[in-house]
Design a protein around this motif. Structure first.
Motif, PDB file in Angstrom:
ATOM      1  N   LEU A 180       0.494  -1.344  -0.146  1.00  0.00           N
ATOM      2  CA  LEU A 180      -0.382  -0.023   0.192  1.00  0.00           C
ATOM      3  C   LEU A 180       0.763   1.174  -0.122  1.00  0.00           C
ATOM      4  CD1 LEU A 180      -3.181  -0.454   2.453  1.00  0.00           C
ATOM      5  CD2 LEU A 180      -2.943  -0.696   0.143  1.00  0.00           C
ATOM      6  N   LYS A 181       1.986   1.321   0.939  1.00  0.00           N
ATOM      7  CA  LYS A 181       3.039   2.531   0.612  1.00  0.00           C
ATOM      8  C   LYS A 181       2.870   2.702  -0.831  1.00  0.00           C
ATOM      9  CE  LYS A 181       6.900   4.479   3.152  1.00  0.00           C
ATOM     10  NZ  LYS A 181       7.679   3.614   3.877  1.00  0.00           N
ATOM     11  N   ALA A 182       4.131   1.748  -1.198  1.00  0.00           N
ATOM     12  CA  ALA A 182       4.643   1.420  -2.346  1.00  0.00           C
ATOM     13  C   ALA A 182       3.325   2.101  -3.637  1.00  0.00           C
ATOM     14  CB  ALA A 182       5.212   0.629  -3.202  1.00  0.00           C
ATOM     15  N   ALA A 183       2.262   1.624  -3.343  1.00  0.00           N
ATOM     16  CA  ALA A 183       0.905   2.619  -4.826  1.00  0.00           C
ATOM     17  C   ALA A 183       1.041   3.313  -3.724  1.00  0.00           C
ATOM     18  CB  ALA A 183       0.080   1.318  -4.598  1.00  0.00           C
ATOM     19  N   GLU A 184       1.435   4.412  -3.083  1.00  0.00           N
ATOM     20  CA  GLU A 184       0.554   5.316  -2.403  1.00  0.00           C
ATOM     21  C   GLU A 184      -0.977   5.273  -1.906  1.00  0.00           C
ATOM     22  OE1 GLU A 184       2.025   8.532  -5.300  1.00  0.00           O
ATOM     23  OE2 GLU A 184       4.273   8.169  -4.094  1.00  0.00           O
ATOM     24  N   ILE A 185      -1.359   4.162  -1.362  1.00  0.00           N
ATOM     25  CA  ILE A 185      -3.103   4.435  -0.839  1.00  0.00           C
ATOM     26  C   ILE A 185      -2.340   4.284   0.694  1.00  0.00           C
ATOM     27  CG2 ILE A 185      -4.940   2.472  -0.757  1.00  0.00           C
ATOM     28  CD1 ILE A 185      -3.991   0.927  -3.344  1.00  0.00           C
ATOM     29  N   THR A 186      -3.908   5.723   0.536  1.00  0.00           N
ATOM     30  CA  THR A 186      -3.994   5.820   1.845  1.00  0.00           C
ATOM     31  C   THR A 186      -5.405   5.063   2.807  1.00  0.00           C
ATOM     32  OG1 THR A 186      -3.323   8.273   1.300  1.00  0.00           O
ATOM     33  CG2 THR A 186      -5.444   8.479   3.430  1.00  0.00           C
ATOM     34  N   VAL A 187      -4.579   4.590   3.646  1.00  0.00           N
ATOM     35  CA  VAL A 187      -5.627   3.440   5.026  1.00  0.00           C
ATOM     36  C   VAL A 187      -6.605   4.764   5.810  1.00  0.00           C
ATOM     37  CG1 VAL A 187      -5.560   1.812   6.228  1.00  0.00           C
ATOM     38  CG2 VAL A 187      -4.308   2.003   4.408  1.00  0.00           C
ATOM     39  N   ILE A 188      -7.787   3.992   5.423  1.00  0.00           N
ATOM     40  CA  ILE A 188      -8.835   5.460   6.810  1.00  0.00           C
ATOM     41  C   ILE A 188      -9.304   4.165   7.447  1.00  0.00           C
ATOM     42  CG2 ILE A 188     -10.896   6.300   6.543  1.00  0.00           C
ATOM     43  CD1 ILE A 188      -8.593   7.498   4.848  1.00  0.00           C
ATOM     44  N   CYS A 189      -8.859   4.651   8.598  1.00  0.00           N
ATOM     45  CA  CYS A 189      -9.436   3.821   9.701  1.00  0.00           C
ATOM     46  C   CYS A 189     -10.579   4.111  10.020  1.00  0.00           C
ATOM     47  CB  CYS A 189      -7.529   3.041  11.340  1.00  0.00           C
ATOM     48  SG  CYS A 189      -6.457   2.495  10.302  1.00  0.00           S
ATOM     49  N   VAL A 190     -10.753   3.392  11.642  1.00  0.00           N
ATOM     50  CA  VAL A 190     -12.449   3.666  11.608  1.00  0.00           C
ATOM     51  C   VAL A 190     -12.196   3.892  13.479  1.00  0.00           C
ATOM     52  CG1 VAL A 190     -13.810   2.241  10.285  1.00  0.00           C
ATOM     53  CG2 VAL A 190     -13.089   0.967  12.198  1.00  0.00           C
ATOM     54  N   SER A 191     -11.054   4.493  13.896  1.00  0.00           N
ATOM     55  CA  SER A 191     -10.781   5.126  15.306  1.00  0.00           C
ATOM     56  C   SER A 191      -9.290   4.862  15.995  1.00  0.00           C
ATOM     57  CB  SER A 191     -11.222   3.548  16.475  1.00  0.00           C
ATOM     58  OG  SER A 191     -10.463   2.399  16.491  1.00  0.00           O
ATOM     59  N   GLY A 247       4.646  -2.612  11.302  1.00  0.00           N
ATOM     60  CA  GLY A 247       5.417  -1.943  11.401  1.00  0.00           C
ATOM     61  C   GLY A 247       5.881  -0.687  10.804  1.00  0.00           C
ATOM     62  N   ALA A 248       5.806   0.525  12.066  1.00  0.00           N
ATOM     63  CA  ALA A 248       6.752   1.419  11.718  1.00  0.00           C
ATOM     64  C   ALA A 248       6.816   1.892   9.786  1.00  0.00           C
ATOM     65  CB  ALA A 248       7.749   2.734  12.200  1.00  0.00           C
ATOM     66  N   GLU A 249       8.414   1.475   9.505  1.00  0.00           N
ATOM     67  CA  GLU A 249       8.420   1.134   8.464  1.00  0.00           C
ATOM     68  C   GLU A 249       8.056   1.173   6.773  1.00  0.00           C
ATOM     69  OE1 GLU A 249       9.534  -2.073   9.353  1.00  0.00           O
ATOM     70  OE2 GLU A 249       9.393  -0.628  10.422  1.00  0.00           O
ATOM     71  N   ASN A 250       6.745  -0.084   7.064  1.00  0.00           N
ATOM     72  CA  ASN A 250       6.563  -0.767   6.190  1.00  0.00           C
ATOM     73  C   ASN A 250       4.476   0.390   6.149  1.00  0.00           C
ATOM     74  OD1 ASN A 250       8.434  -2.268   4.969  1.00  0.00           O
ATOM     75  ND2 ASN A 250       7.693  -3.659   6.627  1.00  0.00           N
ATOM     76  N   ALA A 251       4.598   0.756   6.867  1.00  0.00           N
ATOM     77  CA  ALA A 251       3.162   1.232   7.258  1.00  0.00           C
ATOM     78  C   ALA A 251       3.056   2.283   6.067  1.00  0.00           C
ATOM     79  CB  ALA A 251       2.548   2.317   8.774  1.00  0.00           C
ATOM     80  N   PRO A 252       1.384   2.491   5.743  1.00  0.00           N
ATOM     81  CA  PRO A 252       1.192   3.248   4.567  1.00  0.00           C
ATOM     82  C   PRO A 252       0.496   4.179   5.312  1.00  0.00           C
ATOM     83  CG  PRO A 252      -0.395   1.745   4.319  1.00  0.00           C
ATOM     84  CD  PRO A 252       1.133   1.616   5.481  1.00  0.00           C
ATOM     85  N   ASP A 253       0.744   6.050   4.277  1.00  0.00           N
ATOM     86  CA  ASP A 253      -0.336   7.287   5.011  1.00  0.00           C
ATOM     87  C   ASP A 253      -1.750   6.698   5.514  1.00  0.00           C
ATOM     88  OD1 ASP A 253      -0.774   9.707   6.028  1.00  0.00           O
ATOM     89  OD2 ASP A 253      -1.953   9.548   3.965  1.00  0.00           O
ATOM     90  N   ILE A 254      -1.963   6.864   7.098  1.00  0.00           N
ATOM     91  CA  ILE A 254      -2.937   5.871   7.936  1.00  0.00           C
ATOM     92  C   ILE A 254      -3.289   7.219   8.212  1.00  0.00           C
ATOM     93  CG2 ILE A 254      -3.952   4.593   9.815  1.00  0.00           C
ATOM     94  CD1 ILE A 254      -1.434   3.140   9.533  1.00  0.00           C
TER      95      ILE A 254
END
Length: 320
Positions: A99-110, A122-129
């Protein structure tokens, strides 16, 4: 939503889309749908129609991260959001880097959901959340309906700990034999819950308005199970919004964040704590209310701002 049998994720999608239709042209592409339909929440179309659709200004994919990655290949310049309503399983650890490589933003619900997702990936692999809460209907308020001190309510799919709730209820009933437990099951999943204790009443699949009426007349939403972690827990928020407390297991999922009240949390492994809380509430019901941040108007505004920022450079976006 008034026919019953709709899960919290589906209800959330419809409520948010319905609130955004005055600002955006919204089309839902649904796997399994065979024909098109126009609703208050936008146009509903078969998923395969997306292949021939005009390039959208933004894409929001519900839960399926591999679908989001596939769409990125088809739409390299389109803002894509993965609207996540679940905690991913262990076999999905590679989703973060993808997801990070594809520049896809993740929307969490809380915020609880977001923290646990980042820790999992893992922080190094986390996309924009980002975090956008699930919405409460703006009209949900206490209305003075008398609550039955002997009536508890479970209002979730049975896979969300109902077998354990049955055991907890049976233990309660040994000391409080007049208690009943009403079970509202949306009916979209069959699940083995073991023996059904005395005092359980099955309500079946209810419309949303009928479920809210059940909440209003119950002593509490009875949900101290210890195994299923909610990313949000819409029924918890709805119960509080109409003045009904929810009893949950402390520290599990987002329950503490959504309820925001230590008095509504117990150690679900300790029957004495659960019994003491129910006894106390039967004498003096607690005063609870809905969180303004969960109201549909606020949630829709957060979504609108997010989409307008993301699509500011997309001339195809239709804003009324």
């Amino acid at each position: 939503m008034e026919t019953g049998g709709l899960g919290g994720t589906e209800a959330t999608v419809l409520r948010v889309a319905g609130a955004l239709t005055p600002l955006f042209d919204i089309t839902h592409y649904q796997k399994g749908r065979t024909h098109s339909h126009v609703s208050h929440a936008g146009e509903l179309r078969p998923f395969q129609d997306l292949s021939n659709a005009k390039r959208p200004a933004a894409l929001i994919v519900t839960n399926r991260w591999k679908v989001a990655i596939k769409l990125r290949k088809q739409c390299p310049d389109t803002p894509i959001f993965l609207w996540l309503h679940v905690f991913p399983g262990r076999h999905n650890r590679k989703m973060g880097a993808a997801l990070k490589a594809a520049e896809i933003t993740v929307i969490c619900v809380s915020h609880t959901h977001a923290r646990e997702l980042e820790a999992f990936l893992g922080a190094e692999n986390a996309p924009d959340i980002r975090v956008v809460y699930n919405p409460l209907d703006d009209s949900l308020r206490p209305d003075g309906t008398p609550r039955n001190p002997d009536r508890l309510l479970f209002a979730s799919s049975p896979h969300k700990g109902l077998a354990e709730v049955f055991r907890q209820f049976a233990a309660l009933r040994r000391d409080l034999p007049d208690l009943t437990l009403a079970v509202a099951d949306p009916g979209y999943l069959r699940w083995d819950t073991g023996a059904v204790p005395e005092g359980v009443v099955f309500l079946g699949s209810l419309s949303h308005s009928a479920l809210i009426r059940q909440m209003r007349r119950s002593l509490c939403l009875f949900y101290p199970q210890t195994s299923f972690a909610e990313t949000f827990g819409l029924v918890l928020a709805e119960a509080n919004a109409v003045g009904t407390p929810a009893l949950v297991h402390a520290g599990l999922g987002a329950s503490a964040e959504i309820l925001g009240d230590p008095d509504q949390q117990v150690d679900g492994h300790d029957p004495a704590q659960t019994l003491a809380r129910i006894r106390a509430w039967r004498r003096t019901p607690p005063q609870v209310s809905g969180n303004p941040a969960f109201r549909l108007g606020c949630v829709a505004q957060n979504w609108a701002e997010l989409l307008k920022r993301a699509t500011a450079k997309c001339p195809q976006m239709s804003v009324r």
